[in-house]
Design an enzyme around this catalytic site. Structure first.
Site, PDB file in Angstrom:
ATOM      1  CB  THR A   1      -4.765   5.063  -5.520  1.00 40.36           C
ATOM      2  OG1 THR A   1      -5.597   5.686  -4.542  1.00 40.36           O
ATOM      3  CG2 THR A   1      -4.430   6.050  -6.607  1.00 40.36           C
TER       4      THR A   1
ATOM      5  CG  ASP B   1      -1.784   1.209   1.340  1.00 45.29           C
ATOM      6  OD1 ASP B   1      -2.434   1.533   0.331  1.00 45.29           O
ATOM      7  OD2 ASP B   1      -1.812   1.884   2.388  1.00 45.29           O
ATOM      8  CB  SER B   2       0.182   4.792  -0.586  1.00 48.79           C
ATOM      9  OG  SER B   2      -1.043   4.802   0.119  1.00 48.79           O
TER      10      SER B   2
ATOM     11  CD  GLU C   1      -2.324   8.388   7.091  1.00 50.58           C
ATOM     12  OE1 GLU C   1      -1.342   9.136   7.230  1.00 50.58           O
ATOM     13  OE2 GLU C   1      -2.398   7.499   6.225  1.00 50.58           O
TER      14      GLU C   1
ATOM     15  CE1 TYR D   1       2.619   5.441  -3.418  1.00 47.28           C
ATOM     16  CE2 TYR D   1       1.491   3.514  -4.259  1.00 47.28           C
ATOM     17  CZ  TYR D   1       2.634   4.106  -3.782  1.00 47.28           C
ATOM     18  OH  TYR D   1       3.784   3.366  -3.666  1.00 47.28           O
TER      19      TYR D   1
ATOM     20  CB  CYS E   1     -10.137   4.946   0.219  1.00 50.63           C
ATOM     21  SG  CYS E   1      -8.629   5.659   0.915  1.00 50.63           S
ATOM     22  CB  THR E   2      -6.369   1.538   2.452  1.00 46.74           C
ATOM     23  OG1 THR E   2      -5.883   2.870   2.251  1.00 46.74           O
ATOM     24  CG2 THR E   2      -5.852   0.626   1.365  1.00 46.74           C
TER      25      THR E   2
HETATM   26  N1  DGL Z   1      -4.088   3.716   0.109  1.00 46.91           N
HETATM   27  C1  DGL Z   1      -4.763   4.721  -0.664  1.00 46.91           C
HETATM   28  C2  DGL Z   1      -5.980   4.098  -1.363  1.00 46.91           C
HETATM   29  O1  DGL Z   1      -6.539   3.113  -0.927  1.00 46.91           O
HETATM   30  C3  DGL Z   1      -5.171   5.913   0.190  1.00 46.91           C
HETATM   31  C4  DGL Z   1      -4.021   6.755   0.657  1.00 46.91           C
HETATM   32  C5  DGL Z   1      -3.252   7.424  -0.471  1.00 46.91           C
HETATM   33  O2  DGL Z   1      -3.810   8.299  -1.156  1.00 46.91           O
HETATM   34  O3  DGL Z   1      -2.105   7.067  -0.653  1.00 46.91           O
HETATM   35  O4  DGL Z   1      -6.399   4.587  -2.372  1.00 46.91           O
END
Ligand code: DGL
Length: 273
Positions: free
Chosen positions: A76, A11-12, A153, A43, A185-186
């Site tokens: 993403t 993940d990001s 966060e 991301y 989204c996560t």
């Molecule tokens: N992990 C990203 C998602 O699920 C969310 C956080 C980000 O923008 O990096 O899209």
């Protein structure tokens, strides 16, 4: 391929831990190597090309850990990069979109589905295209909710500020009379109670993290690639965490959302891959 090899999850940043958590719950025998790209997040506001490049580097890193399969936990990265990177790897690789889309199609009764996610996920149209391919005629309404990630966060999971922002973001979806909302989204599963209250009891919430773990389980079983039971590994042997920056901050957040304390997070230079 060794069936007792770990699963690579990336993940990001920390958000993908919601997917790792579901894999830990539903596939308790499996080992996981997790990578969070904490140096380069978010991301969600980056271009397709950049997210593909980052994903390719991370996959190269995960391959050095001899993973048997890869889960792109980031919505993403799944939206932008899955099809592209799939061409290059010879192990199973799944994202979160397909499982989330399938669950949404199964849940909707009135054929109106809402998707919330980052700007990138919504702009990519991947959820909408996947849903319409599965069930033509379904109406899909996307809404980017960029403030949700920083709210999570900051730990504002149950806060009037989050309630206010949720009601502003979601009003456009309520006006469309959706009966199903994909938490695309996560981070959003961590806002589930706020989102449920805002949308009301008649709207089903779909959590792609949960659905992806279900899909992974089915995939590993069908390939006879699931780990042998009863290996008695310590937590450190079973779950390994790597990040590109801020290892201690990541470790503390991970400990707050995973069932057990995360004792170690290792920082690597992802640009080397
Ligand atoms: N992990 C990203 C998602 O699920 C969310 C956080 C980000 O923008 O990096 O899209």
């Amino acid at each position: 391929m060794d069936k007792n090899a770990p699963i690579g999850v990336f993940d990001s940043g920390v958000g993908g831990l919601t997917v790792a958590r579901e894999i830990m719950r539903q596939l308790p025998e499996e080992r996981i190597v997790y990578f969070g790209d904490t140096a380069r997040l978010p991301y969600g506001s980056k271009s397709r090309r950049t997210v593909i490049r980052f994903s390719e580097q991370i996959i190269r890193f995960l391959r050095t850990k001899d993973v048997k399969a890869i889960v792109i936990a980031c919505n993403t990265a799944s939206s932008f990069a899955l099809e592209e990177v799939r061409k290059e790897v010879d192990i199973p690789i799944i994202g979160v979109i397909n499982a989330g889309a399938r669950a949404a199609v199964g849940a909707t009764k009135n054929g109106k589905i809402g998707i919330i996610g980052t700007e990138g996920t919504i702009a990519s149209g991947t959820y909408a295209d996947t849903i319409r391919n599965m069930k033509p005629g379904v109406e899909v309404f996307g809404k980017a909710c960029p403030l949700f990630v920083p709210l999570v966060e900051e730990g504002l999971l149950h806060d009037t500020v989050t309630d206010e922002i949720a009601s502003r973001y979601l009003s456009v979806l309520k006006e469309k009379y959706i009966d199903t909302l994909v938490l695309g989204c996560t981070h959003y599963p961590l806002l589930r109670s706020t989102l449920a209250r805002t949308m009301g009891a008649d709207v089903a919430l779909v959590n792609p993290a949960y659905e992806t773990a279900v899909q992974l389980k089915t995939l590993l079983r069908s390939m006879e690639m699931n780990c042998d039971a009863g290996q008695n590994l310590s937590q450190g042997e079973k779950y390994q965490f790597f990040v590109s920056d801020m290892a201690e901050k990541f470790r503390a957040f991970a400990t707050s959302i995973l069932p057990e304390e995360v004792k170690e997070t290792i920082q690597i230079n992802i640009e080397e891959y």
